[in-house]
Design an enzyme around this catalytic site. Structure first.
Site, PDB file in Angstrom:
ATOM      1  CD  GLN A 212      -2.908  -1.077   2.325  1.00  0.00           C
ATOM      2  OE1 GLN A 212      -2.538  -1.604   3.365  1.00  0.00           O
ATOM      3  NE2 GLN A 212      -4.079  -0.463   2.223  1.00  0.00           N
TER       4      GLN A 212
ATOM      5  CB  CYS B   8      -9.173  -1.428   2.246  1.00  0.00           C
ATOM      6  SG  CYS B   8      -7.484  -1.654   1.652  1.00  0.00           S
TER       7      CYS B   8
HETATM    8 ZN   LIG Z   1      -6.412  -2.914   3.097  1.00  0.00          ZN
END
Ligand SMILES: [Zn+2]
Length: 186
Positions: A50, A107
């Site tokens: 991420q 998320c």
């Molecule tokens: Zn996530």
């Protein structure tokens, strides 16, 4: 340092993380930046993908969540989950309980999208710490869910992959828009 969070549509989110073979200054500094980035974003977990690195490295902190309890055994001993946070986990291996439970998830790579996701009710996770120690975590409740979500990220799996077809259909236009914006901004 706070890092930009990669959004749905960025191919790095689909990359399987490479094992972290050696904890050096680069890994320590990445882990510190990931903790700062997660905390600034009010997230409960963040995976290396991420923030643009396909590595088996994730950070977790559920200590600020009061309405969704967790249970934790750390290396076999009962622990107050909040006191064990934040967790920095390298090369985690996850074993799932057979029983599943549905719960709400979001998320940081999918702003403003949440869905009910089925997850194992409890997990056992074995990983390494930044100090090079082996750690064994038995978790239930929110922590169990977060660990499953983060280990998915490390394998290139996203929570959208685990949505029911109904949930996916209801978010279809938003997901498409998000993907388009991400690709446009790259
Ligand atoms: Zn996530």
């Amino acid at each position: 340092m706070k890092l930009p969070i990669r959004k749905y549509g960025d191919p790095i989110l689909r990359a399987k993380g490479k094992r972290v073979e050696k904890v050096d200054e680069r890994i320590r500094s990445l882990a510190a930046d990931m903790l700062e980035t997660m905390h600034e974003a009010n997230g409960v977990g963040l995976a290396a993908q991420q923030v643009g690195h396909a590595l088996q490295l994730t950070v977790v902190d559920i200590s600020q969540v009061e309405d969704r309890p967790s249970n934790l055994k750390l290396n076999g001993d009962d622990k107050d989950p909040a006191s064990a946070m934040p967790l920095v986990l390298l090369n985690p291996k996850l074993s799932l309980a057979d029983e599943t439970v549905s719960g709400n998830e979001g998320c940081l790579s999918f702003p403003d999208i949440t869905a009910e996701i089925d997850r194992a009710i409890s997990v056992t996770l074995e990983a390494e710490t930044l100090e090079g120690d082996a750690v064994r975590i038995e978790a239930a409740g929110l922590l169990s869910r977060v660990l499953q979500h983060e280990v998915d990220h490390l394998n290139g799996i996203l929570f959208v992959d685990r949505m029911s077809s109904v949930a996916k259909a209801s978010h279809a236009s938003r997901l498409k828009r998000l993907q388009k914006e991400t690709v446009k901004g790259m």
